[in-house]
Scaffold this motif. Structure first.
Motif: not given
Ligand code: FES
Lengths: 129, 361
Positions: A72, A91-92, A104, B182, B237, B267, B269-271, B273-278, B280, B282
């Motif tokens: 995105s 843990h995905n 990441c 936003p 966000h 941790h 974010y590693r799991s 990230r797909r929810e908040v791909p914006w 970029k 860590m």
């Protein structure tokens, strides 16, 4: 010296399965000698092979999900990219199937998978490992 | 109570220069703003039984209320409302090069009549410029806004942002939503455009994860949760991705929770990230590079070495800026708050250099 010889040895050819046994979007675990690999058929039909156990807590990656990596440029938007990842069933954590790297933490060696050449030869999925 | 003499407050005056990142100027009452308000808001504050600001919900168990006892004015005006006392007790006593004034007056917490809140913010900024910033060059200020009107807040930032006295915009750590949303981005856009930092501080409306627990000690121990939620919100966000030059200061949040939050957030974010791909990078990278924290209230562990180790875990020598919280009861002395377990060079950075580079002094 033995390990060096092993490292430099040309990869061996392993037949994983028949084409029909690994459908697009699927992954399966395959043993190549002492190594466990995750062999993946991408949606567009090409193949990838990576280390089969997750570097985090050693879940079997083939039990996870293969998907186009979500990306995105704007908050709230989700785009499916060309990059393909395997998502660990536990843990995905995600791993890029072309590079083996974590999206990441691409700079982290201990958080990456080894990649192997995987191709279709005479109707069989073949891995060089 | 008699006016405190410099030597009574600070027997250990030393030469090390100090930049104090959290000092509170106070209105004597909201009626101080009347000359700075435009109608129709002016008369709503000016009338005898007009608008009053929201009160802090707890009664203070401390000996002098929210103030340090020796900062009291002695004539009923609140501590921090007398410039001369601030100069003698703080600026002159401690070799303060700059003191960043952080308002305790937050129109963002006025939850009704948003245009009135915006009018209050404008009046407060004018009052601050005239009565504080233009009276002593060591004083730097925070722009007060009513964040519930983000476009108007951005216009207010544009209006006063070029004044050399202002270094940041102050936002209270509110309990019910995150400023990363936003809806509030016009504020960050204006901050970036005017090269101003965004600062977060507690306010009368700050709550813990359980709201307002019965005792002040419970509230005061747990409120760092409010900054944590705001910091997580900014990152989740994508505020730091969208506004690549935005700088943020977390004031009076304490800071020893930062290693935990970085590990937990990284941790996740590693799991997830797909929810908040914006987002970029860590989360800890944004925190190390873009966020500063102030020292006060300093933790006081039995073994000061433990505190130094917490500092090291954050992985940046630049993240911490000294703050006194003058004139409040939990004031920290610049020459006593940092334990000797912190190397001298680090203490020097914390006392002045980190704030100097963050604020561009
Ligand atoms: S085991 Fe794979 S992410 Fe934890």
């Amino acid at each position: 010296m033995v390990s060096r010889v092993l490292r430099d040895a040309p990869p061996r050819r392993y037949v994983v399965c028949a084409r029909k046994d690994l459908a697009p979007g699927e992954a399966r675990t395959f043993r190549a000698g002492s190594r466990s690999l995750a062999v993946v058929c991408l949606e567009e039909g090409s193949y990838r092979a990576v280390t089969g156990t997750c570097p985090h807590e050693a879940a079997s990656l083939a039990k996870g999900k293969v998907e186009k990596m979500w990306t995105s440029e704007t908050a709230g938007e989700h785009r499916s990219s060309e990059r393909c990842v395997i998502v660990c069933p536990w843990h995905n954590f995600e791993f890029d199937l072309d590079t083996g790297l974590s999206p990441c933490e691409p700079g982290r060696k201990d958080m990456s998978l080894r990649t192997y050449r995987a191709v279709l030869e005479d109707g069989e999925v073949v891995v060089y490992a | 109570m008699a006016e405190t003499k410099v030597h009574e407050l600070s027997p250990d005056v030393r030469k090390t220069p100090v930049i104090d990142a959290d000092v509170h100027e106070m209105l004597v009452s909201v009626r101080d703003l009347v000359p700075y308000l435009a109608e129709p808001w002016k008369s709503r504050v000016a009338v005898a039984d007009g608008w009053k600001n929201r009160n802090f919900p707890y009664s203070y168990p401390q000996v002098a209320g929210v103030a340090m006892a020796d900062a009291a004015t002695g004539d009923g005006r609140p501590a921090g409302s007398d410039l001369k006392l601030v100069q003698s007790q703080l600026l002159n006593s401690y070799n303060i090069e700059y003191a960043i004034l952080v308002s305790s007056f937050h129109p963002t917490n006025v939850q009704v009549q948003p245009e009135f809140a915006t009018g209050l913010a404008r009046a407060y900024n004018n009052w601050l410029i005239e009565n504080w910033l233009e009276k002593d060059g060591r004083l730097k200020g925070s722009i007060t806004i009513a964040a519930q009107q983000p476009e108007a807040a951005a216009r207010e930032i544009e209006r006063v942002g070029a004044h050399p006295g202002f270094v940041q915009i102050i936002l209270p750590v509110v309990p019910d939503h995150v400023f990363g949303n936003p809806f509030y981005h016009p504020i960050f856009e204006a901050a970036e455009r005017n090269d101003l930092a965004i600062a977060f501080h507690q306010s009368n409306a700050t709550e813990t994860a359980v709201g307002l627990p019965p005792y002040y000690i419970e509230w005061h121990t747990a409120i760092s949760q409010a900054w944590q939620c705001q910091l997580i919100g900014l990152i989740a966000h994508g505020v730091f991705d969208k506004f690549e030059r935005l700088r943020v200061a977390m004031l009076e949040s304490s800071w020893t929770w930062v290693p935990h939050l970085m590990w937990r957030f990284d941790h996740n974010y590693r799991s997830l990230r797909r929810e908040v791909p914006w987002v970029k990078r860590m989360p800890s990278e944004y925190i190390r590079e873009r966020v500063k924290f102030s020292t006060q209230p300093m933790e006081y562990p039995e073994d000061p070495e433990h505190l130094w180790r917490m500092f090291e875990m954050i992985g940046s020598e630049e993240f911490l800026m000294y703050s006194s919280d003058y004139p409040h009861w939990d004031f920290d002395s610049p020459y006593r708050a940092l334990p000797r377990s912190f190397p001298r060079e680090i203490r020097r950075k914390i006392l002045a250099e980190n704030a100097r580079s963050f604020y561009g002094f």
